[in-house]
Design an enzyme around this catalytic site. Structure first.
Site, PDB file in Angstrom:
ATOM      1  CE1 TYR A 269      42.581  45.251  32.080  1.00 22.59           C
ATOM      2  CE2 TYR A 269      40.389  44.477  32.632  1.00 22.59           C
ATOM      3  CZ  TYR A 269      41.220  45.419  32.052  1.00 22.59           C
ATOM      4  OH  TYR A 269      40.682  46.506  31.449  1.00 22.59           O
TER       5      TYR A 269
ATOM      6  CG  ASP B 172      10.637  48.381   9.725  1.00 26.58           C
ATOM      7  OD1 ASP B 172      11.334  47.875  10.625  1.00 26.58           O
ATOM      8  OD2 ASP B 172      10.079  49.488   9.833  1.00 26.58           O
TER       9      ASP B 172
ATOM     10  CE  LYS C  13      44.247  27.996  35.726  1.00 28.47           C
ATOM     11  NZ  LYS C  13      44.478  26.716  36.392  1.00 28.47           N
TER      12      LYS C  13
ATOM     13  NE  ARG D 148      44.855  48.256  33.472  1.00 29.22           N
ATOM     14  CZ  ARG D 148      43.777  48.146  34.259  1.00 29.22           C
ATOM     15  NH1 ARG D 148      42.579  48.513  33.811  1.00 29.22           N
ATOM     16  NH2 ARG D 148      43.889  47.661  35.469  1.00 29.22           N
TER      17      ARG D 148
ATOM     18  CB  ILE E 233      39.253  40.126  37.305  1.00 30.25           C
ATOM     19  CG1 ILE E 233      37.847  40.037  37.914  1.00 30.25           C
ATOM     20  CG2 ILE E 233      39.453  41.544  36.818  1.00 30.25           C
ATOM     21  CD1 ILE E 233      37.777  39.332  39.186  1.00 30.25           C
ATOM     22  CG  HIS E 234      38.740  33.839  38.722  1.00 28.39           C
ATOM     23  ND1 HIS E 234      38.301  32.595  38.311  1.00 28.39           N
ATOM     24  CD2 HIS E 234      39.514  33.630  39.828  1.00 28.39           C
ATOM     25  CE1 HIS E 234      38.781  31.677  39.135  1.00 28.39           C
ATOM     26  NE2 HIS E 234      39.520  32.278  40.060  1.00 28.39           N
TER      27      HIS E 234
ATOM     28  CG  ASP F  62      39.136  53.015  38.485  1.00 23.04           C
ATOM     29  OD1 ASP F  62      39.618  53.446  39.545  1.00 23.04           O
ATOM     30  OD2 ASP F  62      39.638  52.073  37.851  1.00 23.04           O
TER      31      ASP F  62
ATOM     32  CD  GLU G  24      39.609  53.259  34.383  1.00 22.41           C
ATOM     33  OE1 GLU G  24      39.093  52.253  34.882  1.00 22.41           O
ATOM     34  OE2 GLU G  24      40.816  53.308  34.083  1.00 22.41           O
TER      35      GLU G  24
HETATM   36  N1  COA Z   1      44.289  35.299  34.992  1.00 26.28           N
HETATM   37  C1  COA Z   1      44.837  34.071  34.851  1.00 26.28           C
HETATM   38  N2  COA Z   1      44.789  33.129  35.816  1.00 26.28           N
HETATM   39  C2  COA Z   1      44.155  33.448  36.959  1.00 26.28           C
HETATM   40  C3  COA Z   1      43.560  34.711  37.154  1.00 26.28           C
HETATM   41  C4  COA Z   1      43.634  35.657  36.112  1.00 26.28           C
HETATM   42  N3  COA Z   1      43.096  36.874  36.239  1.00 26.28           N
HETATM   43  N4  COA Z   1      42.974  34.720  38.374  1.00 26.28           N
HETATM   44  C5  COA Z   1      43.203  33.511  38.925  1.00 26.28           C
HETATM   45  N5  COA Z   1      43.924  32.738  38.085  1.00 26.28           N
HETATM   46  C6  COA Z   1      44.360  31.363  38.296  1.00 26.28           C
HETATM   47  C7  COA Z   1      45.064  31.166  39.623  1.00 26.28           C
HETATM   48  O1  COA Z   1      46.442  31.457  39.503  1.00 26.28           O
HETATM   49  C8  COA Z   1      44.782  29.725  39.900  1.00 26.28           C
HETATM   50  O2  COA Z   1      45.661  28.963  39.119  1.00 26.28           O
HETATM   51  P1  COA Z   1      46.098  27.469  39.582  1.00 26.28           P
HETATM   52  O3  COA Z   1      44.836  26.692  39.820  1.00 26.28           O
HETATM   53  O4  COA Z   1      46.906  26.946  38.446  1.00 26.28           O
HETATM   54  O5  COA Z   1      46.883  27.675  40.842  1.00 26.28           O
HETATM   55  C9  COA Z   1      43.397  29.525  39.355  1.00 26.28           C
HETATM   56  O6  COA Z   1      43.229  30.533  38.351  1.00 26.28           O
HETATM   57  C10 COA Z   1      42.310  29.681  40.375  1.00 26.28           C
HETATM   58  O7  COA Z   1      42.429  30.920  41.025  1.00 26.28           O
HETATM   59  P2  COA Z   1      41.742  31.217  42.432  1.00 26.28           P
HETATM   60  O8  COA Z   1      42.475  30.520  43.518  1.00 26.28           O
HETATM   61  O9  COA Z   1      40.294  30.971  42.302  1.00 26.28           O
HETATM   62  O10 COA Z   1      41.928  32.782  42.550  1.00 26.28           O
HETATM   63  P3  COA Z   1      43.104  33.541  43.319  1.00 26.28           P
HETATM   64  O11 COA Z   1      42.726  33.659  44.764  1.00 26.28           O
HETATM   65  O12 COA Z   1      44.425  32.944  42.970  1.00 26.28           O
HETATM   66  O13 COA Z   1      43.051  34.982  42.656  1.00 26.28           O
HETATM   67  C11 COA Z   1      42.389  37.219  42.238  1.00 26.28           C
HETATM   68  C12 COA Z   1      41.972  35.886  42.849  1.00 26.28           C
HETATM   69  C13 COA Z   1      41.209  38.159  42.260  1.00 26.28           C
HETATM   70  C14 COA Z   1      43.528  37.812  43.045  1.00 26.28           C
HETATM   71  C15 COA Z   1      42.838  36.941  40.787  1.00 26.28           C
HETATM   72  O14 COA Z   1      41.749  36.387  40.124  1.00 26.28           O
HETATM   73  C16 COA Z   1      43.386  38.123  40.020  1.00 26.28           C
HETATM   74  O15 COA Z   1      44.539  38.480  40.207  1.00 26.28           O
HETATM   75  N6  COA Z   1      42.615  38.723  39.108  1.00 26.28           N
HETATM   76  C17 COA Z   1      43.049  39.778  38.233  1.00 26.28           C
HETATM   77  C18 COA Z   1      43.231  41.076  38.993  1.00 26.28           C
HETATM   78  C19 COA Z   1      43.636  42.192  38.084  1.00 26.28           C
HETATM   79  O16 COA Z   1      44.385  42.021  37.150  1.00 26.28           O
HETATM   80  N7  COA Z   1      43.108  43.406  38.351  1.00 26.28           N
HETATM   81  C20 COA Z   1      43.358  44.546  37.518  1.00 26.28           C
HETATM   82  C21 COA Z   1      42.398  44.691  36.390  1.00 26.28           C
HETATM   83  S1  COA Z   1      40.748  45.064  36.912  1.00 26.28           S
HETATM   84 MG    MG Z   2      40.285  50.979  36.301  1.00 24.62          MG
END
Ligand code: COA
Ligand code: MG
Length: 289
Positions: free
Chosen positions: A9, A269, A20, A66, A221-222, A155, A129
């Protein structure tokens, strides 16, 4: 069905994260308009997802969008904003009834017909959820348009007033119910998020446990979570070799007119043979065979 070992996500209004995600080889990219997006950024998320679908080459990654919960008041505009740009599928959160799926299915089919795309080519995946979602799993999972059920752990914990713990036993009933209903209807089952994204040992452990429960994939999420998760849902070389040996031995014994037999001190089996065939199927889906 598209492989969805890891579903990643990102907030739909964050173009950098969408780009990314495309670059890291994840099976499935889910651009969010729901809880990952601030209430005052919903319009930006819609426009940014539409632009990404129009402009970016997602390669082999599946592209999902979504929408907000059916009944939130946002869902119709969410769907209308992204459908013209042909996502591979729509994820509906906080699903509680088959009617909510039907609501989306009708709009999606109208878009398919209007654009000359094959009917049913845009798939629907739902997040189960809430307590009511778990209660109504049977009618939800039976909807013919579905590909997969997603279990939303955080959730769900809120919905029943549970306190989250590292072992997640408070989620176990719902987590097992989701995978059981998915499999009863031939659907993929995608496991809960590990929110603590810096702890890669934990995400690996939780992904392996999810795979043991029968899940076929996991939400992430990362970017750092994607590798460990996709690995956990891909059979290892040893598991593949063992499955191949077991299936071959089974076939040889069948020819000799024997059902059960012993292999390496274990009784083999049909259930174990089916399990081995499942391993080979997953290896094939992951491109390893
Ligand atoms: N998708 C794609 N790329 C992502 C990402 C994700 N979910 N989360 C982080 N990245 C990227 C960042 O932009 C960063 O890129 P860069 O190095 O080119 O600048 C790199 O990965 C490293 O990120 P980092 O600094 O470790 O994390 P952050 O502090 O920027 O972000 C969150 C942390 C939690 C805010 C982020 O991971 C996020 O938004 N996650 C998804 C949240 C979401 O969609 N929630 C709803 C569904 S449950
Ligand atoms: Mg949810």
């Amino acid at each position: 069905m598209h492989a969805r070992r890891a579903l990643l996500y990102m907030p739909g209004d964050d173009r950098h994260k969408i780009e990314k995600a495309i670059s890291i080889g994840v099976d499935c990219i889910c651009m969010d308009m729901e809880d990952g997006v601030a209430q005052n950024r919903k319009a930006e998320a819609r426009a940014s997802i539409a632009a990404a679908l129009r402009e970016l080459d997602f390669g082999r990654a599946e592209k999902l969008a979504r929408i907000n919960r059916v009944g939130s008041g946002l869902e119709a505009d969410d769907l209308a904003a992204v459908l013209p740009f042909r996502p591979d599928g729509i994820v509906i959160p906080k699903i509680e009834s088959a009617e909510q799926i039907q609501w989306a299915a009708e709009r999606i089919e109208a878009a398919e017909l209007a654009n000359g795309w094959p009917v049913n080519s845009i798939r629907i995946i739902v997040d189960v959820e809430t307590a009511r979602g778990i209660l109504n799993l049977k009618e939800i999972a039976a909807h013919p348009r579905l590909d997969a059920l997603i279990f939303g752990g955080e959730d769900f914990a809120v919905s029943i007033g549970a306190t989250r713990t590292p072992d997640a036993w408070e989620l176990f009933y719902a987590r097992s119910a989701v995978v059981t209903h998915a499999k009863a209807f031939g659907l993929q089952a995608i496991d809960m998020v590990t929110t603590d994204f810096r702890d890669l040992a934990r995400v690996r452990r939780e992904a392996e446990f999810g795979a043991q429960l029968g899940y076929t994939g996991k939400q992430t999420i990362h970017p750092a979570q994607v590798g460990p998760v996709q690995e956990a849902f891909t059979p290892s070389d040893e598991a593949i070799a063992r499955a191949q040996r077991l299936v071959e031995a089974f076939e040889a014994h069948q020819k000799d007119g024997r059902g059960a037999f012993a292999l390496d001190g274990e009784m083999i089996d049909l259930p174990l043979v089916r399990a081995a065939q499942g391993v080979l199927e997953r290896a094939r889906a992951a491109g390893k065979l």
